[in-house]
Design a protein around this motif. Structure first.
Motif, PDB file in Angstrom:
ATOM      1  N   GLY A 191      -0.910   3.364  -9.114  1.00 53.06           N
ATOM      2  CA  GLY A 191      -1.702   2.249  -8.609  1.00 53.06           C
ATOM      3  C   GLY A 191      -2.236   1.522  -9.823  1.00 53.06           C
ATOM      4  N   PRO A 194      -5.476   3.037  -9.421  1.00 56.51           N
ATOM      5  CA  PRO A 194      -5.499   3.831  -8.195  1.00 56.51           C
ATOM      6  C   PRO A 194      -6.804   3.591  -7.442  1.00 56.51           C
ATOM      7  CG  PRO A 194      -5.052   5.201 -10.131  1.00 56.51           C
ATOM      8  CD  PRO A 194      -5.527   3.876 -10.619  1.00 56.51           C
ATOM      9  N   ARG A 219       3.824  12.785  -6.580  1.00 56.07           N
ATOM     10  CA  ARG A 219       2.589  12.174  -6.095  1.00 56.07           C
ATOM     11  C   ARG A 219       1.965  13.036  -4.999  1.00 56.07           C
ATOM     12  NH1 ARG A 219       5.447   6.487  -4.652  1.00 56.07           N
ATOM     13  NH2 ARG A 219       6.604   7.989  -3.367  1.00 56.07           N
ATOM     14  N   TYR A 224       0.216   9.547  -0.599  1.00 55.19           N
ATOM     15  CA  TYR A 224       1.404   8.755  -0.886  1.00 55.19           C
ATOM     16  C   TYR A 224       2.585   9.100   0.019  1.00 55.19           C
ATOM     17  CZ  TYR A 224      -1.146   7.457  -5.101  1.00 55.19           C
ATOM     18  OH  TYR A 224      -2.087   6.971  -5.978  1.00 55.19           O
ATOM     19  N   THR A 268       6.109   0.190  -0.255  1.00 53.40           N
ATOM     20  CA  THR A 268       5.095   0.722  -1.162  1.00 53.40           C
ATOM     21  C   THR A 268       4.340   1.876  -0.509  1.00 53.40           C
ATOM     22  OG1 THR A 268       4.816  -1.452  -2.196  1.00 53.40           O
ATOM     23  CG2 THR A 268       3.062   0.150  -2.535  1.00 53.40           C
ATOM     24  N   ASN A 270       1.231   4.190  -0.532  1.00 51.56           N
ATOM     25  CA  ASN A 270      -0.146   4.298  -1.029  1.00 51.56           C
ATOM     26  C   ASN A 270      -1.074   4.330   0.188  1.00 51.56           C
ATOM     27  OD1 ASN A 270      -2.373   4.383  -2.743  1.00 51.56           O
ATOM     28  ND2 ASN A 270      -1.531   2.851  -4.130  1.00 51.56           N
ATOM     29  N   CYS A 272      -3.763   2.277   0.594  1.00 53.21           N
ATOM     30  CA  CYS A 272      -4.586   1.059   0.592  1.00 53.21           C
ATOM     31  C   CYS A 272      -4.977   0.606   2.000  1.00 53.21           C
ATOM     32  CB  CYS A 272      -3.848  -0.069  -0.124  1.00 53.21           C
ATOM     33  SG  CYS A 272      -3.427   0.297  -1.836  1.00 53.21           S
ATOM     34  N   SER A 295       1.923   0.392  -7.032  1.00 52.69           N
ATOM     35  CA  SER A 295       1.993   1.841  -7.193  1.00 52.69           C
ATOM     36  C   SER A 295       3.430   2.355  -7.225  1.00 52.69           C
ATOM     37  CB  SER A 295       1.223   2.546  -6.062  1.00 52.69           C
ATOM     38  OG  SER A 295       1.730   2.181  -4.808  1.00 52.69           O
TER      39      SER A 295
END
Length: 364
Positions: A191, A194, A219, A224, A268, A270, A272, A295
């Protein structure tokens, strides 16, 4: 007796209530049950403080900046107690020779038992001359400190993948940490930067359970394992073929999917869209800008941030090679077909009704 985290928190005036709240929030972010919160609390109350050495290579310090601004009030205490008292050449009080002496003392005292956290990456060109902390090439310092570490955390995309420093043509030959440290477990937390709460949770998991379950790329799975797209609040618009065609058009004002203006959320991985930023207030997509995939590996070299990916498709819309344009056309075609079917059905009903009326009139 070695001081525990809880001992230190109490010494700093942190209440039992705040401590347990921290454990509960961290357990929730890790996807653990109430039992997980109790296990975290027990670990912090009984296990000795985990020594951490935090090194900085080629980077902008955004990972440290993010970490110390985590929304939970205990994070600053975690940073100051866990990192600054061991070694972090950015936020520690010591400097120069005094700081390097602290590094040597930490390595000697906790040999084989400390965690090495790395922010940034080592350049290899010209014997590593493009990053010289403490008078030595960073790549040498990295190898030296990693030799006696229990595990390594690669903070951010710089340490995990190389990021902008390793973007083409990469004149300094910057490489991710795992290209240099090959004999230790390397936990990648990518990230740019991150998510702060993710960083805190990874450190807490290490303290409580050890190395977290990792995916094929190294990860932590708990953060993730899903694409941003999978939990994005704009996902229903994607599935319906409703897209922003250009920034500030009617679709943008309606909150439609940003895929056509370059959002990389579908590729992606992550947290978020679930953890979000600034105490869970928002994240880039919610602010009206597509995900740039920061990321993911080599995101700087994958073309414009504003060109959409050509082969992403929501469930139920056919083959894997359909484009957003085709998705939209399919949605229109399906809607049109539904209208035609409804009209046809209405016509049949009307015709049937008229025929019945005519027959009734003839009998009379």
């Amino acid at each position: 007796m070695t001081e525990t985290y809880y001992d230190l928190f109490r010494r700093q005036g942190i209440s039992r209530r705040s401590f347990l709240q921290f454990c509960s929030l961290t357990a929730a972010s890790l996807g653990l049950s109430k039992a997980g919160a109790a296990e975290i609390a027990k670990a912090m109350e009984t296990k000795p403080r985990q020594p951490v050495i935090w090194l900085h290579g080629l980077e902008c310090t955004c990972c440290t900046e993010a970490f110390i601004r985590s929304s939970h009030p205990l994070v600053s205490d975690v940073v100051l107690s866990m990192l600054s008292l061991d070694y972090d050449d950015t936020i520690m009080a010591a400097a120069g020779h005094q700081a390097e002496e602290q590094l040597e003392e930490t390595i000697k005292k906790y040999k084989g038992n400390y965690i090495l956290a790395v922010e940034g990456n080592p350049p290899l060109a010209d014997d590593g001359i493009y990053c010289i902390p403490g008078g030595k090439p960073f790549v040498e310092k990295l190898r030296y400190v990693a030799k006696d570490a229990k595990a390594v955390i690669s903070w951010g995309s710089c340490a995990s993948w190389g990021c902008v420093q390793a973007a083409k043509p990469n004149p300094t030959q910057a490489v991710p940490v795992h290209k240099v440290v090959t004999d230790k477990p390397v936990i990648k937390v990518p990230g740019c930067p991150p998510i702060p709460e993710v960083m805190t949770a990874v450190v807490t998991y290490l303290l409580t359970y050890g190395i977290p379950p990792l995916d094929a790329q190294g990860r932590p799975k708990m953060f993730y394992s899903q694409r941003i797209h999978d939990k994005c609040y704009r996902r229903p618009h994607f599935d319906a073929g409703q897209f922003v065609e250009k920034f500030d058009d009617e679709g943008a004002r309606m909150g439609y999917c940003l895929y056509k203006v370059g959002c990389k959320g579908p590729t992606t991985y992550n947290a978020c869209s679930t953890v979000r930023w600034n105490e869970g207030v928002s994240f880039p997509i919610q602010s009206g800008h597509g995900c740039i995939g920061c990321s993911e590996e080599n995101f700087w070299d994958k073309g414009s941030f504003y060109e959409h990916l050509p082969t992403i498709l929501p469930p139920g819309w056919g083959g894997i090679d359909a484009t957003a344009d085709k998705i939209g056309l399919t949605a229109v075609a399906v809607t049109g077909a539904a209208v035609v079917a409804h009209a046809a059905l209405s016509a049949i009903k009307q015709s049937s009704s008229k025929s019945s009326n005519d027959k009734l009139a003839a009998k009379e």
